[in-house]
Scaffold this motif. Structure first.
Motif, PDB file in Angstrom:
ATOM      1  N   ALA A  43       9.188   0.651  16.626  1.00 61.41           N
ATOM      2  CA  ALA A  43       9.537   1.317  15.374  1.00 61.41           C
ATOM      3  C   ALA A  43      10.853   2.082  15.515  1.00 61.41           C
ATOM      4  O   ALA A  43      11.696   2.074  14.596  1.00 61.41           O
ATOM      5  N   GLU A  44      11.046   2.731  16.656  1.00 62.82           N
ATOM      6  CA  GLU A  44      12.285   3.489  16.884  1.00 62.82           C
ATOM      7  C   GLU A  44      13.491   2.563  16.993  1.00 62.82           C
ATOM      8  O   GLU A  44      14.548   2.819  16.395  1.00 62.82           O
ATOM      9  N   SER A  45      13.352   1.487  17.758  1.00 69.09           N
ATOM     10  CA  SER A  45      14.458   0.539  17.903  1.00 69.09           C
ATOM     11  C   SER A  45      14.803  -0.113  16.570  1.00 69.09           C
ATOM     12  O   SER A  45      15.983  -0.254  16.206  1.00 69.09           O
ATOM     13  N   ARG A  46      13.775  -0.509  15.844  1.00 72.32           N
ATOM     14  CA  ARG A  46      13.996  -1.189  14.568  1.00 72.32           C
ATOM     15  C   ARG A  46      14.636  -0.251  13.552  1.00 72.32           C
ATOM     16  O   ARG A  46      15.489  -0.672  12.756  1.00 72.32           O
ATOM     17  N   ALA A  47      14.251   1.026  13.584  1.00 71.42           N
ATOM     18  CA  ALA A  47      14.831   1.987  12.648  1.00 71.42           C
ATOM     19  C   ALA A  47      16.326   2.155  12.887  1.00 71.42           C
ATOM     20  O   ALA A  47      17.107   2.322  11.940  1.00 71.42           O
ATOM     21  N   GLU A  92      17.927  -5.305  11.314  1.00 71.74           N
ATOM     22  CA  GLU A  92      17.948  -6.759  11.434  1.00 71.74           C
ATOM     23  C   GLU A  92      18.922  -7.247  12.497  1.00 71.74           C
ATOM     24  O   GLU A  92      18.927  -8.428  12.846  1.00 71.74           O
ATOM     25  N   ARG A  93      19.747  -6.345  13.017  1.00 71.65           N
ATOM     26  CA  ARG A  93      20.726  -6.763  14.031  1.00 71.65           C
ATOM     27  C   ARG A  93      20.082  -6.969  15.397  1.00 71.65           C
ATOM     28  O   ARG A  93      20.673  -7.567  16.286  1.00 71.65           O
ATOM     29  N   LEU A  94      18.875  -6.461  15.577  1.00 77.73           N
ATOM     30  CA  LEU A  94      18.154  -6.615  16.841  1.00 77.73           C
ATOM     31  C   LEU A  94      17.613  -8.030  16.951  1.00 77.73           C
ATOM     32  O   LEU A  94      16.768  -8.448  16.168  1.00 77.73           O
ATOM     33  N   ALA A  95      18.115  -8.782  17.931  1.00 74.08           N
ATOM     34  CA  ALA A  95      17.767 -10.199  18.059  1.00 74.08           C
ATOM     35  C   ALA A  95      16.809 -10.489  19.201  1.00 74.08           C
ATOM     36  O   ALA A  95      16.135 -11.525  19.193  1.00 74.08           O
ATOM     37  N   LEU A  96      16.748  -9.607  20.188  1.00 74.80           N
ATOM     38  CA  LEU A  96      15.889  -9.815  21.357  1.00 74.80           C
ATOM     39  C   LEU A  96      15.304  -8.478  21.771  1.00 74.80           C
ATOM     40  O   LEU A  96      16.045  -7.506  21.970  1.00 74.80           O
TER      41      LEU A  96
END
Length: 309
Positions: free
Chosen positions: A120-124, A128-132
């Motif tokens: 949740a923290e990383s996604r926040a 959508e730029r997080l690919a892996l």
């Protein structure tokens, strides 16, 4: 495609040394004397700017890298590049309170609760730029291997899922983790391992991983800076012959492995980045460096003795 261009496509930038005021890497003299959040953010952005200008298009961070995700997110928002691949990791929590002299800098926990919170923290921050998204520092004794709800949660992510490895049994971890399946599908399709001319023992397992279709990333190709700061004589000789720094030679050894997709650089500043990128033109030094291999147990004992600074 030229050799340089092909290697550049397989080069990524890791922010472990820039996202927090202390780390175990040696030779970080290019960091600002002021390790404030503002100074470290500026240093991170300077390296990101230069790396992007040079053609680097992969950036790797982690929840435990202090504010690395935050720094990267701010840079992405300000520069709006459309072609950067972002990877991050969960499993360690940063607890250093932005102190160089903190008694403990990070705490590891491979649990469903830790994953849920950190995803949740990383996604926040990265959206959508997080690919892996990777399990940070998986080892053969991780509780993840027996935690089916955690495996299900990982397999259900809307991004590619991988893991990083550490310790003298990296090869065992790679093979065991890539064999995990849930509901007929592999849990993991990417792996990030330590490989360098001192500790290449995971190489065969990474070749198997690549052959199975997994994306293979190499970290710590400079042995946490040791190969750049105090290079063994054969490596120093190759560097002198090819008119580059020892860091470029060590990175070239990783970039010329046929099974590697992404080799992560970990510079502390633009000068180190430029020196690292000289690896793009260094001939394969493997034959000259074959005698440097250490027993994995000895290598990892030396790494464990490195101090945070």
């Amino acid at each position: 495609m030229t050799v340089r261009a092909a290697r550049l496509q397989r080069t990524g930038l890791g922010l472990a040394a820039l996202g927090r005021p202390a780390y175990i890497n040696v030779g970080r003299g290019e960091l600002p004397a002021d390790r404030s959040v503002e100074a470290m953010r500026a240093a991170t952005w300077a390296v990101l700017d230069d790396a992007y200008a040079a053609g680097v298009r992969w950036v790797d961070v982690a929840r435990s890298y202090g504010r690395a995700e935050e720094f990267l997110a701010g840079w992405l928002d300000a520069r709006t590049p459309a072609d950067v691949t972002v990877s991050s990791k969960w499993g360690y929590a940063y607890v250093g309170d932005w102190r160089v002299d903190a008694p403990v800098h990070e705490v590891k926990e491979h649990s469903l609760a830790r994953f849920t919170a950190q995803w949740a923290e990383s996604r926040a921050l990265l959206g959508e730029r997080l690919a892996l998204y990777q399990v940070h520092s998986l080892t053969p004794d991780s509780p993840l291997f027996d935690d089916l709800p955690l495996q299900d949660a990982l397999a259900a992510l809307p991004v590619r899922v991988g893991f990083s490895t550490s310790g003298p049994r990296q090869a065992d971890t790679v093979r065991r983790a890539l064999a995990l399946e849930r509901h007929g599908r592999p849990v993991f399709t990417a792996v990030q391992s330590t490989w360098n001319v001192l500790e290449p023992s995971v190489g065969d397992a990474l070749l198997e991983a690549r052959s199975s279709g997994a994306h293979v990333l190499v970290k710590e190709a400079l042995a946490n800076g040791r190969l750049a700061v105090d290079p063994p004589a054969p490596l120093a000789a190759v560097a002198e012959r090819d008119d580059v720094g020892p860091d470029a030679v060590a990175l070239a050894a990783a970039l010329t492995r046929p099974w590697v997709d992404t080799v992560l650089l970990g510079p502390a500043g633009p000068g180190q980045l430029r020196s690292n990128l000289a690896a793009l033109r260094v001939p394969d030094p493997t034959a000259d460096l074959a005698g440097l291999v250490l027993a994995p147990e000895a290598y990892w004992a030396d790494r464990a003795a490195l101090s945070w600074s």
